[in-house]
Write a protein that holds these residues in place. Structure first.
Motif: not given
Lengths: 578, 242
Positions: A118, A122, A237, A241, B89
């Motif tokens: 993550i 990011e 999460r 992505l 999100d």
């Protein structure tokens, strides 16, 4: 299961459980009078631990002969893997045409690996997670207890730091311990912002409690499924992505480096398709977890199916220093029966509320709240030395934890209120914790040591970072409860960020190669290491004589073919693939 | 003498020892698992199986590591299921409520025909149909509570005639509830600021310069917060480390 019978136990557990019932009234009366089983003197403690704790069993350790740590004394099961040959299908030398190219390759899809992915994603990196089973299959999701963070007014990261040092007998790397404690509050805030659920008061303030060895209440939890909730949220999460690719069932079997000595990716083995695959990457994060499934000294384990020390093997071959691996954490009360729960933990909280440890005659043999290593030694002593354990039908052994005492001491309803998850789980399967005691035996829980790292996860190989249980130093020789979930997040995210940065600063990656193995292979040959011993083993080879998760007297369990676990790898077929 | 029973795993017949879990029994006869095994403790959902018993018509769901062998079991492993997953999100559009957002992400929940199959098969005995109804009614708090111990085995999604991806909808319900409806921890922002403060860095520096003996002394002199002190009320006598 004998679901309808009032006594759910098979023989010989059944008759022994009756003896527990028979002595209960007397023991209850003594407890009510405040007469506890006497605690051991410091000298006795030391003697019991030295004679019976698994870390101290002479036959269980040997000196490493090969590699950077030659001369270090380690558990035999681990030493055998560190001194083993690479899988024969792995080509030694350059791999000019890798199958896949990434900015950041992450080995391991548990808590540390997913947190690293993550963070790297990011930061804008193209990330590949290669994981042995499915993403999320890890010790992380099995964690029940909680996560330590110094966030209260009476607490501070410095206070947390002091607890970490003391809990680890002042053997931690202070820089890492400081990093763990100092990053805590921001990490907890990050989890809250991801929508992770915590036990809270209506005002939003988190509920907190003590853990063993803490001076302040800083254990935060999500019911008794903290790790499961954490892993579910991290995965969700990560799934949002788009620059993260997950390769399931593809554990790493070797690291790759380039001619400049930088990390350059890894060779993976596809467990289902049974072929090798190479991934070139500008930075690599080692997040492969611990070693519980090596069943050191034949002990049961609370660990996940895939916890086989792979990362240690890869790192050691690549020349990285390891530390503190002679110290492993055994939880005194793992479940010894029924089989479906063997090795899983029965939290210390049961004993904190008055549950006693009893031998097969229903008699106490140790104060229920001695330190973990002492209680572990006491249970082993009672079973092995005095033959006062209860033998389970599956060949294991255990002592009773008399849980019904809790309701008798604190009032009806206490057990159900304090342990809703465990109570419900056992109740459905016909075991009523308000009425029946549980059989317990020490279980291999945590690898305290591992790969030496810097606070950003960096290792001695540029571009290779490591995070989580595979690393050592943060906890020194002993970890406190609740610091593992914090560690995987703090160092996972730091390693992910550092990996992304390293990847962006690496303009040109050289040719990935396994050439760094050559020196190690020569040493193996010189030392005359058995040619049939391969590592990493990837999965434990259960079957035949080995009953998973159960104590096997006298050393290494064996597979159906008679090979001890750790020699040979039935899931790996040499010759398959390139 | 170990009693033996006959089971079929993935269409193959096995004589296995009675009284064992399916996983241990199959391993005892030499089977090596790669897919379909995980934590071996009933919390990860990797070893979901569908099975039937002898001449019974009922299809049952269990976990390979938790279910005990029974004569005549016919077992199909379910290592994975293509449950729909919505991309999101965690943000809300202006004026949009979290419960409405979850329904927008998973409109399938409104198609529930209340057959109850999901709740019937759930191996950890959640009231799946109940929490789907809660999501439908906008009760994210209830759905979060009811789905809290979901191990994401996906058996419910596989059996749902309305094609609802219950585990994913519940995951979204929990996260949107956790982020947008549960009150934020009031003490946390202060703790983050204190952890990053100059004062904390100086205190760390002071401790890091201490000798081993001084550190041990400091450790032994720690004041221990009473277990029953309500959060935020107790303070140590010596506040030099705060």
């Amino acid at each position: 299961m004998d679901r309808d019978l009032p006594n759910p136990f098979p023989e010989p557990l059944r008759s022994s459980a009756r003896l527990v019932e028979a002595t209960r009234d007397q023991r209850l009366a003594r407890s009510r009078r405040g007469e506890a089983f006497p605690t051991l003197s410091l000298a006795e403690r030391q003697a019991w631990v030295e004679d019976f704790h698994p870390d101290h069993q002479e036959g269980g350790r040997r000196e490493l002969r090969v590699g950077g740590a030659a001369g270090t004394v380690l558990p035999v099961e681990l030493a055998d893997l560190l001194e083993a040959w690479p899988h024969p299908a792995v080509r030694i030398g350059p791999i000019p045409e890798p199958d896949l190219i990434a900015d950041v390759l992450i080995l391991g899809g548990g808590g540390a690996g997913t947190a690293a992915a993550i963070a790297a994603a990011e930061a804008g990196a193209k990330v590949v997670i290669a994981t042995k089973l499915r993403q999320g299959d890890s010790n992380t999701l099995m964690a029940e207890g909680g996560i330590q963070v110094a966030d209260q007014e009476c607490d501070s990261p410095v206070q947390h730091f002091l607890d970490i040092l003391g809990g680890g007998h002042f053997s931690s790397d202070p820089e890492l311990a400081q990093t763990l404690a100092a990053d805590g509050p921001a990490t907890l805030q990050w989890l809250e912002e991801l929508g992770m659920l915590f036990d809270k008061y209506p005002t939003g303030r988190m509920k907190i409690r003590h853990g063993g060895g803490t001076s302040r209440k800083r254990m935060h939890s999500a019911g008794d499924v903290t790790g499961l909730e954490l892993m579910r949220v991290l995965q969700d999460r990560g799934a949002a992505l788009e620059n993260i690719t997950v390769l399931p069932f593809q554990p790493a079997v070797e690291l790759l480096t380039d001619e400049a000595g930088r990390a350059a990716g890894a060779v993976l083995y596809h467990l289902v398709q049974k072929r090798l695959r190479s991934v070139a990457a500008r930075a690599t994060v080692l997040a492969t977890g611990g070693l519980g499934r090596l069943h050191l000294r034949g002990f049961p384990t609370s660990n996940h199916y895939g916890a086989t020390a792979d990362g240690l093997v890869l790192a050691y071959r690549a020349g990285l220093p390891l530390r503190d691996l002679q110290h492993n954490q055994y939880h005194p009360t793992g479940i010894a029966w029924p089989e479906r729960k063997v090795g899983l933990l029965i939290t210390e909280k049961f004993r904190g509320l008055g549950a006693q440890l009893l031998n097969r005659h229903g008699d106490e043999f140790v104060h229920p709240l001695e330190p973990r290593d002492v209680t572990t030694a006491a249970i082993i002593r009672e079973c092995r030395e005095y033959a006062n354990g209860v033998a389970t039908g599956e060949g294991g052994m255990g002592v009773w934890l008399d849980i019904p005492l809790i309701d008798l001491l604190h009032g009806v309803g206490t057990i159900e209120r304090e342990f809703p998850g465990r109570f419900k789980e056992f109740h459905h399967k016909g075991l009523d914790l308000r009425v029946h005691p549980l059989l317990a035996y020490p279980t291999l829980h945590y690898q305290n040591g591992g790969v030496v790292i810097a606070p950003d996860g960096g290792t001695d190989i540029p571009g290779l970072l490591a995070a989580g249980e595979v690393t050592g130093g943060t906890h020194g020789r002993n970890r406190l409860m609740g610091n593992a979930l914090l560690e995987i997040l703090v160092f996972g995210r730091r390693a992910g960020r550092a990996a992304a940065e390293f990847a962006f600063n690496t303009k040109e990656l050289g040719v990935p190669s396994t050439g760094h193995l050559e020196v190690f292979l020569e040493q193996l040959a010189t030392a005359g290491v058995d040619k049939s011993r391969f590592a990493p083993i990837l999965l434990p080879s259960y079957g035949g004589n080995l009953k998973p998760g159960q104590a096997v007297p006298g050393g290494s369990p064996a597979s159906p073919r008679g090979e001890p676990v750790g020699r040979g790898a039935p899931v790996f077929e040499p010759g398959a693939g390139s | 003498m170990t009693a033996m029973v006959t089971i079929h795993y993935d269409q193959e017949r096995h004589r296995v020892p009675a009284g064992r879990t399916l996983l241990a029994a199959l391993e005892a006869v030499g089977m090596v698992f790669v897919r379909g095994v995980g934590c071996r403790g009933g919390v990860c959902g990797a070893c979901t199986i569908l099975y039937r018993l002898g001449q019974e018509t009922d299809l049952r769901v269990g976990l390979l590591c938790q279910e005990v062998v029974a004569e005549g079991m016919e077992i199909l492993p379910l290592p994975w299921f293509p449950q729909r997953k919505a991309r999101h999100d965690m943000t809300l559009d202006s004026g949009e409520s979290p419960d409405f957002r979850v329904i927008n992400l998973y409109p399938e929940v409104t198609r529930c025909i209340m057959c109850g199959e999901c709740s019937r098969v759930c191996p950890v005995e959640l009231d799946v149909m109940g929490y789907v109804g809660m999501i439908k009614r906008g009760d994210l708090k209830g759905a979060a509570r009811e789905s809290f111990t979901c191990i994401q085995c996906q058996a419910c999604a596989m059996r749902c005639p309305a094609r609802i991806p219950q585990p994913n909808a519940a995951l979204a319900a929990r996260r949107y509830h956790g982020l947008h409806q549960v009150r934020r921890a009031d003490h946390l922002a202060g703790a983050v600021a204190r952890a990053a403060s100059e004062k904390m860095k100086l205190t760390f520096r002071r401790l890091r310069r201490m000798s081993a003996e001084e550190l041990r002394m400091l450790y032994q002199r720690r004041e221990v917060e009473p277990a029953d002190a309500p959060p935020g009320t107790w303070l140590p006598q010596d506040e030099s480390l705060l």
